[in-house]
Design a protein around this motif. Structure first.
Motif, PDB file in Angstrom:
ATOM      1  N   GLN A  14      -1.912 -10.264  -6.431  1.00 11.02           N
ATOM      2  CA  GLN A  14      -2.749  -9.643  -6.126  1.00 11.02           C
ATOM      3  C   GLN A  14      -2.255  -8.834  -4.785  1.00 11.02           C
ATOM      4  O   GLN A  14      -1.956  -7.747  -3.987  1.00 11.02           O
ATOM      5  N   GLN A  15      -2.434 -10.326  -4.097  1.00 14.97           N
ATOM      6  CA  GLN A  15      -1.768  -9.906  -2.124  1.00 14.97           C
ATOM      7  C   GLN A  15      -0.419  -9.461  -2.294  1.00 14.97           C
ATOM      8  O   GLN A  15      -0.827  -8.556  -1.287  1.00 14.97           O
ATOM      9  N   LEU A  16       0.235 -10.547  -3.016  1.00  9.84           N
ATOM     10  CA  LEU A  16       1.787  -9.834  -2.995  1.00  9.84           C
ATOM     11  C   LEU A  16       1.838  -8.397  -3.607  1.00  9.84           C
ATOM     12  O   LEU A  16       2.458  -7.199  -2.643  1.00  9.84           O
ATOM     13  N   GLU A  17       1.341  -7.968  -4.017  1.00  7.82           N
ATOM     14  CA  GLU A  17       1.493  -6.004  -4.705  1.00  7.82           C
ATOM     15  C   GLU A  17       0.960  -5.349  -3.960  1.00  7.82           C
ATOM     16  O   GLU A  17       0.818  -4.641  -3.552  1.00  7.82           O
ATOM     17  N   GLN A  18      -0.554  -6.172  -3.156  1.00  8.08           N
ATOM     18  CA  GLN A  18      -0.676  -5.282  -2.358  1.00  8.08           C
ATOM     19  C   GLN A  18      -0.281  -4.453  -1.109  1.00  8.08           C
ATOM     20  O   GLN A  18      -0.221  -3.984  -0.356  1.00  8.08           O
ATOM     21  N   GLN A  19       0.544  -5.687  -0.521  1.00  7.72           N
ATOM     22  CA  GLN A  19       1.236  -6.240   0.399  1.00  7.72           C
ATOM     23  C   GLN A  19       2.516  -4.912  -0.099  1.00  7.72           C
ATOM     24  O   GLN A  19       3.694  -4.940   0.730  1.00  7.72           O
ATOM     25  N   GLY A  20       2.676  -5.256  -1.163  1.00  7.48           N
ATOM     26  CA  GLY A  20       4.404  -3.943  -1.215  1.00  7.48           C
ATOM     27  C   GLY A  20       5.406  -5.118  -1.382  1.00  7.48           C
ATOM     28  O   GLY A  20       6.301  -4.439  -1.837  1.00  7.48           O
ATOM     29  N   ALA A  21       5.066  -6.568  -1.487  1.00  9.36           N
ATOM     30  CA  ALA A  21       5.936  -7.968  -2.238  1.00  9.36           C
ATOM     31  C   ALA A  21       6.193  -7.806  -3.173  1.00  9.36           C
ATOM     32  O   ALA A  21       7.157  -8.582  -3.801  1.00  9.36           O
TER      33      ALA A  21
END
Length: 154
Positions: A42-49
């Protein structure tokens, strides 16, 4: 990037567990909780990564597909990209710096369905469209080794 995130990205670019609960299987392999795996993703998705986690299918065995491109005026790029993205047959699209500036991959159950989608796009968007079906397939086992103990083949 923390060690767990690095381990998830590096360890599961290939060989994502195919089971009822892949996140739990990943957690068990990495010695963490399923919740920790999901939080990292989820953090990777939120960061656009991260844009997608899932299998890549051999398209010729899963129906019909094609690469397509549109020549979109700069003032319409956001609107047209949103309309293309809304189609369930679209796997992904991306903008390029070229006359043919919006590229996307379509996948459908069969060739007739694929052609209907292409015709609908031509009619509804009313812009020049290139249909570029694959003539020869090449398997590129792309992976990006991360960290000194990477399991991704180079």
């Amino acid at each position: 990037m923390d060690d767990l995130t690095l381990a998830i990205i590096d360890g599961f670019q290939h060989g994502l567990p195919i089971c009822a609960n892949p996140w739990q299987a990943i957690a068990e392999q990495l010695g963490c909780s399923e919740q920790q795996v999901l939080q990292c993703l989820q953090q990777l998705e939120q960061q656009g990564a991260l844009s997608r986690v899932g299998p890549v299918f051999e398209h010729s065995r899963a129906g019909a597909s094609t690469l397509a491109a549109l020549a979109v005026p700069p003032g319409r790029i956001e609107e047209v990209a949103a309309r293309i993205n809304a189609l369930p047959e679209v796997n992904h699209n991306y903008q390029r710096e070229h006359q043919w500036n919006l590229w996307f991959v379509l996948t459908a159950p069969d060739q007739a369905h694929l052609q209907r989608v292409l015709e609908n796009i031509r009619r509804d968007i009313d812009l020049p469209l290139l249909d570029l079906p694959m003539l020869t397939g090449y398997r590129i086992d792309l992976g990006f080794p991360l960290g000194q103990r990477s399991r991704v083949p180079v």
